[in-house]
Write a protein that holds these residues in place. Structure first.
Motif, PDB file in Angstrom:
ATOM      1  N   ARG A 113       0.807  -1.223   0.000  1.00 45.10           N
ATOM      2  CA  ARG A 113       0.000   0.000   0.000  1.00 45.10           C
ATOM      3  C   ARG A 113       0.844   1.280   0.000  1.00 45.10           C
ATOM      4  O   ARG A 113       0.288   2.384  -0.084  1.00 45.10           O
ATOM      5  N   SER A 115       2.766   3.090  -1.971  1.00 46.70           N
ATOM      6  CA  SER A 115       2.690   4.118  -3.014  1.00 46.70           C
ATOM      7  C   SER A 115       1.329   4.811  -3.065  1.00 46.70           C
ATOM      8  O   SER A 115       1.216   5.933  -3.580  1.00 46.70           O
ATOM      9  N   SER A 116       0.282   4.175  -2.530  1.00 47.18           N
ATOM     10  CA  SER A 116      -1.061   4.753  -2.616  1.00 47.18           C
ATOM     11  C   SER A 116      -1.468   5.544  -1.381  1.00 47.18           C
ATOM     12  O   SER A 116      -2.493   6.229  -1.394  1.00 47.18           O
TER      13      SER A 116
END
Length: 211
Positions: A113, A115-116
């Motif tokens: 998760r 990078s988001s």
């Protein structure tokens, strides 16, 4: 890659407890799963902290930390309750995790998760340091303390292992410093008191805040 096994019911309980400290509109959009000599979750919205522990890690691999969203925590809670036994957790080198039932054919795959999710990740070191400091601090108990009942109610959602007390132990050191809270043998947390002067000026609470 890190691999460890854990009781599904215990993992579900830890995910449930971390979820209570990851509100939908939190400025911190994730909780952390830490796997080292001990396995535990850590969650906060900067006003309250929850750290449910799974005890000593039964597995192998390097220490690792994985970010989990509210949806991830909810899925892991359901998976732990559905597996009817042990869960095998595999954390690849690129993070994320794969949780599979050892005795039952259930599985959840959670991607990386990092990078988001956009937020200041230094919050986790601050949470670790704060909990350690509170555990060592000598108390100077105040005569009067203001608390936000909505934040305090999160601790009422904590699930403890069967046969253990759900009562809270609260270590209050002053009227304006975080309170260390322990519940059962596996949960440690912290709660920020209300600044009475600031709260008294709030249009949503009014000058008679908490009275």
């Amino acid at each position: 890659m890190s691999t460890f096994t854990v009781d599904g019911e215990e993992f579900a309980r830890a995910a449930h407890n971390a979820l209570a400290f990851t509100p939908a509109r939190s400025v911190v959009p994730a909780a952390m799963l830490y796997v080292a000599s001990e396995t535990f979750l850590l969650a906060t919205d900067t006003y309250a902290i929850g750290r449910p522990s799974l005890g000593p890690t039964q597995g192998e691999g390097e220490p690792v930390a994985v970010e989990l969203t509210r949806a991830d925590l909810s899925s892991l809670d359901k998976l732990g309750r559905a597996c009817k036994g042990e869960l095998r957790i595999v954390i690849p080198e690129d993070k994320g995790l794969i949780a599979s039932g050892v005795q039952t054919p259930v599985q959840e795959v959670i991607p990386n998760r990092t990078s988001s999710l956009k937020y200041d990740r230094s919050i986790w070191d601050l949470c670790h340091d704060l909990l350690e400091q509170l555990d060592r601090k000598e108390p100077d108990v105040p005569e009067l303390l203001a608390l936000d009942p909505a934040l305090l109610s999160r601790f009422g959602k904590i699930k403890t292992p069967r046969g253990t007390s759900p009562l809270l132990d609260m270590r209050i050191t002053s009227h304006n410093e975080p309170i260390l809270i322990k519940c059962g043998p596996q949960f440690t947390g912290a709660l920020m008191p209300v600044d009475r002067e600031i709260a008294g000026q709030s249009t949503t609470r009014g000058n008679q805040f908490l009275w």
